[in-house]
Design an enzyme around this catalytic site. Structure first.
Site, short mmCIF file in Angstrom:
data_model
loop_
_atom_site.label_atom_id
_atom_site.label_comp_id
_atom_site.label_asym_id
_atom_site.label_seq_id
_atom_site.Cartn_x
_atom_site.Cartn_y
_atom_site.Cartn_z
CG LEU A 1 -1.67 -1.28 1.56
CD1 LEU A 1 -2.60 -1.07 2.74
CD2 LEU A 1 -2.43 -1.78 0.33
N GLY A 2 0.89 1.95 -1.12
CA GLY A 2 1.72 3.14 -1.25
C GLY A 2 2.91 2.87 -2.15
CE LYS B 1 10.63 9.00 13.15
NZ LYS B 1 11.72 9.64 12.36
N GLY C 1 14.44 4.75 10.39
CA GLY C 1 14.85 4.34 9.06
C GLY C 1 15.49 2.97 9.06
N GLY D 1 5.31 5.53 -3.02
CA GLY D 1 6.08 6.76 -3.02
C GLY D 1 7.56 6.48 -2.94
CB VAL D 2 10.32 8.36 -1.27
CG1 VAL D 2 11.80 8.15 -1.01
CG2 VAL D 2 10.08 9.71 -1.94
N GLY E 1 7.92 3.14 -0.86
CA GLY E 1 7.17 2.05 -1.48
C GLY E 1 7.77 1.60 -2.80
CD GLU F 1 7.82 15.45 3.11
OE1 GLU F 1 7.38 15.92 2.04
OE2 GLU F 1 8.21 14.27 3.23
CB VAL G 1 11.09 -16.35 2.78
CG1 VAL G 1 9.70 -16.82 3.18
CG2 VAL G 1 11.25 -14.85 3.01
#
Length: 431
Positions: A13-14, A207, A136, A16-17, A19, A192, A37
């Site tokens: 879901l998403g 956080k 991060g 952007g930068v 995703g 931003e 896995v």
């Protein structure tokens, strides 16, 4: 649960930068991820807000019907990288309700609705992983959640916002004003267009709530965090810190108070240059953990960016997928403790007060008297003349004192004729 030799199917879901980097890694490192896995990781859909091609992304995977993607019966793991509260919360709860494990980087959501999310995951016996929500690429969630779970943590102290660290670093190293440093951070993509969440400390506060919840096995909400940003930091504050052998950092601090309650706050703080956190430069993050048995530990690395954050996300995806293959779930929320939150006024710290006063005999004595009246002990005093205007600047460093007492001193001083303008107040971290 995934059974047989079927792949573990992932919905993203998403795009952007972060995703887009997650999608890239899932494709480019498919063979390695399969080996780790034990089954292939198959990206079966990417939920986006607006239609249209994305560079490097198979357009057939894109859909704007995000809820339908989340509820697909063939999806095992949902990665939420939309951000914000809604629709992210509704989508995460829908994924959990339909038996899917969730990986998210959404610190604001977890800081405000963590209890609801973790409660739903416990009821459905699925995983919620969120390593990328705090720092991060830095692995800090898993050490607190698993590696140090047998120890007693006493404090967590960290630089957890790369934007503010970059701004303050520029102010120190280049003499930039706050406005100029912010503009540069925006031009480099660190900040931003609307930097409010970063510079006002809200991002770091979310956080801090997550870190405190993990460290002290309790539920700490965003509203429990005493928060102050860096918009008031001036070049004068930077210079004063340097004269004291310090740098200014926006620190998130979580600690156990003397009465057993938990103190959680985010404040610009003078940090002595010999402290490990003082050397964290640019947009890097670092978290300093102290525990009874392990002692002092520090975790440092890139705190933001598409690829570093995607690395943390994929680490969680691999763990969640392994659990699906084995038919088990990982550790859930550990919130058995209810120590309560320390009143911010009772939290003790060293402080630095910058006071502009009339340059007359007896003024310093009256400043000292005001501090003594509120049981605030002076550790050091520095005075400098301010041109020919008849004023001087007094810099006072205190011993540890409750914030409320120091705040009362500031109120008392600003009400006198001795003091000109506002009294600047900053916390001072121990070396």
């Amino acid at each position: 649960m995934t059974i047989g030799d079927a792949p573990v199917r992932v919905a993203l879901l998403g795009c952007g930068v972060v995703g887009s980097q997650v999608a890239r890694i899932l494709v480019e490192q498919a063979d390695d991820l399969k080996a780790r896995v034990g089954r292939p990781l198959e990206l079966v859909g990417i939920g986006v807000r607006t239609p249209g091609p994305r560079p490097g992304i198979d357009e057939a995977l894109l859909t704007t019907d995000v809820e339908a993607l989340v509820r697909r019966e063939d999806v095992d793991v949902v990665i939420e990288l939309i951000g914000g509260i809604e629709p992210a919360l509704t989508l995460i709860l829908a994924a959990i309700e339909t038996g899917k494990s969730v990986v998210t980087a959404n610190k604001a959501l977890l800081a405000q609705h963590g209890a609801e999310v973790f409660g739903a995951a416990r009821a459905s016996d699925v995983d919620v992983y969120y390593e990328a929500s705090v720092a991060g690429a830095i692995p800090i969630i898993r050490p607190l959640r698993e590696s140090l779970v047998g120890d007693a943590i006493t404090s967590v102290l960290g630089i957890v916002n790369g934007t503010t660290n970059y701004i303050l670093d520029q102010m120190h190293t280049h003499g930039s004003s706050f406005a100029d440093a912010l503009a540069e951070a925006q031009s480099l993509g660190y900040a931003e267009a609307d930097p409010t969440a970063d510079v006002e400390g809200h991002d770091a506060a979310a956080k801090a709530a997550i870190l405190a919840s993990l460290a002290f096995h309790t539920r700490v909400n965003l509203t429990d965090v005493d928060c102050e940003g860096i918009t008031g930091i001036s070049t004068g504050d930077i210079a004063a810190a340097e004269r004291l052998g310090c740098v200014v950092k926006l620190l998130a601090r979580c600690s156990v108070s003397a009465d057993g309650t938990v103190a959680v706050g985010v404040h610009p703080t003078m940090v002595p240059v010999e402290h490990p956190l003082a050397g964290i430069r640019g947009a890097y993050n670092a978290v300093f953990v102290e525990s009874v048995n392990a002692g002092r530990l520090m975790f440092m690395g890139p705190g933001a960016g598409g690829s570093p954050t995607a690395s943390a996300v994929l680490g969680d995806v691999v763990t969640a997928a392994r659990n699906r293959v084995r038919g088990v779930s990982g550790p859930g929320e550990s919130a058995y403790s209810t120590p309560g939150i320390t009143d911010p006024g009772r939290v003790e710290s060293r402080f630095y007060l910058s006071i502009t006063v009339r340059d007359e005999p007896g003024v310093l004595a009256r400043v000292a008297e005001a501090m003594a009246r509120h049981d605030v002990s002076i550790a050091a005093v520095r005075q400098e003349q301010l041109g020919d205007g008849g004023y001087a600047r007094i810099g006072v460093t205190t011993h540890e004192a409750p914030y409320a007492s120091v705040r009362d001193v500031v109120s008392l001083l600003t009400a006198t004729n001795d003091v000109h303008g506002d009294v600047r107040l900053l916390r001072v971290e121990g070396a």
